[in-house]
Design an enzyme around this catalytic site. Structure first.
Site, PDB file in Angstrom:
ATOM      1  N   LYS A 149       0.830  -1.220   0.146  1.00  0.00           N
ATOM      2  CA  LYS A 149      -0.058   0.060  -0.102  1.00  0.00           C
ATOM      3  C   LYS A 149       0.911   1.364   0.080  1.00  0.00           C
ATOM      4  CE  LYS A 149      -4.201  -1.628   0.487  1.00  0.00           C
ATOM      5  NZ  LYS A 149      -5.381  -1.276  -0.311  1.00  0.00           N
ATOM      6  N   LYS A 245     -14.356  -6.670  -7.579  1.00  0.00           N
ATOM      7  CA  LYS A 245     -14.751  -6.805  -6.235  1.00  0.00           C
ATOM      8  C   LYS A 245     -16.191  -7.366  -6.290  1.00  0.00           C
ATOM      9  CE  LYS A 245     -11.012  -4.405  -4.055  1.00  0.00           C
ATOM     10  NZ  LYS A 245     -10.657  -3.299  -3.376  1.00  0.00           N
TER      11      LYS A 245
END
Length: 326
Positions: A149, A245
């Protein structure tokens, strides 16, 4: 048929910092569809970044429940009756599970898919100082793939920190819409030199059109920018990958259709997830069977082992059984 819904809280083992905040846990919504002694389950994780909440999702589900219970809306009709999002995802996956159980067939058979015994999946490192990033990378030396990240003032130092201890593990970065185009173009050469193979969602979705000015060689992946098949036309030529997703597509039904349509358009496929239990990860595993990149490491993140349910051994996910879902 009877539909019930409940909220629960899924806690993470440790807080994970990303570009838009720190996640210590998230509220999830579970739908149970009961008929003829069988129970189908679906779980969603509403996210505020998409303008969703658990409370709003429960209201959406309660509003459509009478039509589903009365037989007026089936799984196909659900796609027209509700917008994509977490609420529809929970219902859609519950109906898949129930249909499989009522018919005595697996969800894989219903979808016409082969069920791989395992699927390599990444392990995520959140935003940390560079020295802590290096220690986190050393702790996952056996990972098949690492997602890092980004979104701090030390992004490139953190990439180098990972590479200092994991020089050859496949590595991609996820910016969660935290950069500008200028910052992306400045960072891209160093990311390429570090062997980063993909940059996920560098800019906010409303700035997608600016990606025509991207000068780097590292392929881009659309996450927050890609929800359903309706997004593909505007993403073509800007992104190489799309991240599928279930909480964005509104369930497995649209997720499978999106995978097929995106592949036909030449996009490369990634499967991702929010935080959730095995009830959410099982249908995501089905999507992952179609994808090149798999980011389904929630079983490693959740605190309660009973929530994990679907096993991730640090390198791969392993096939779930019908006692979990489908």
């Amino acid at each position: 048929m009877r539909l019930t819904v409940r909220k629960t809280y899924v806690e993470a083992k440790a807080p994970v910092r990303v570009a838009f905040g720190t996640i210590a846990g998230l509220e999830t919504v579970e739908v149970r569809a009961e008929q003829d002694g069988q129970v189908g389950r679906g779980e969603a994780c509403p996210m505020s970044i998409y303008g969703q909440s658990a409370e709003a999702s429960v209201r959406e589900i309660a509003a459509i429940a009478p039509a589903i219970e009365g037989g007026e809306v089936d799984r196909a009709g659900l796609q027209r009756a509700m917008p994509p999002g977490a609420a529809r995802n929970a219902i859609d996956c519950a109906l898949w599970d129930l249909e499989a159980k009522l018919g005595g067939r697996s969800a894989w058979a219903l979808a016409g898919l082969e069920a791989p015994p395992s699927i390599p999946s990444d392990v995520t490192i959140g935003i940390l100082p560079p020295d802590e990033t290096a220690r986190a990378a050393a702790a996952i030396a056996d990972a098949a793939m690492v997602k890092l990240k980004l979104g701090s003032d030390h992004d490139l130092d953190c990439v180098r920190a990972v590479r200092s201890v994991l020089p050859s593990v496949p590595l991609f970065v996820d910016v969660n819409a935290g950069w500008t185009l200028e910052r992306l173009n400045r960072a891209a050469p160093a990311l390429a030199e570090a062997g980063v193979f993909m940059i996920e969602q560098p800019l906010p979705p409303e700035e997608d059109d600016r990606l025509g000015g991207y000068e780097g060689a590292v392929p881009l992946c659309a996450d927050e920018s890609c929800h359903t098949r309706a997004d593909l036309d505007r993403l073509a030529g800007l992104y190489a990958f799309i991240n599928i997703k279930l909480d964005k597509t509104g369930g497995l039904t649209e997720a499978l259709a999106l995978a097929e349509a995106a592949k036909a358009r030449g996009f490369r496929l990634m499967a991702g997830c929010m935080l959730g239990t095995g009830v959410a990860m099982a249908p995501a595993y089905m999507v992952a069977s179609l994808c090149e990149i798999v980011d389904l490491d929630a079983p490693l993140v959740v605190r309660d082992p009973a929530d994990a349910a679907l096993r991730h051994d640090g390198r791969a996910l392993h096939l779930f059984g019908p006692e979990l879902w489908g």
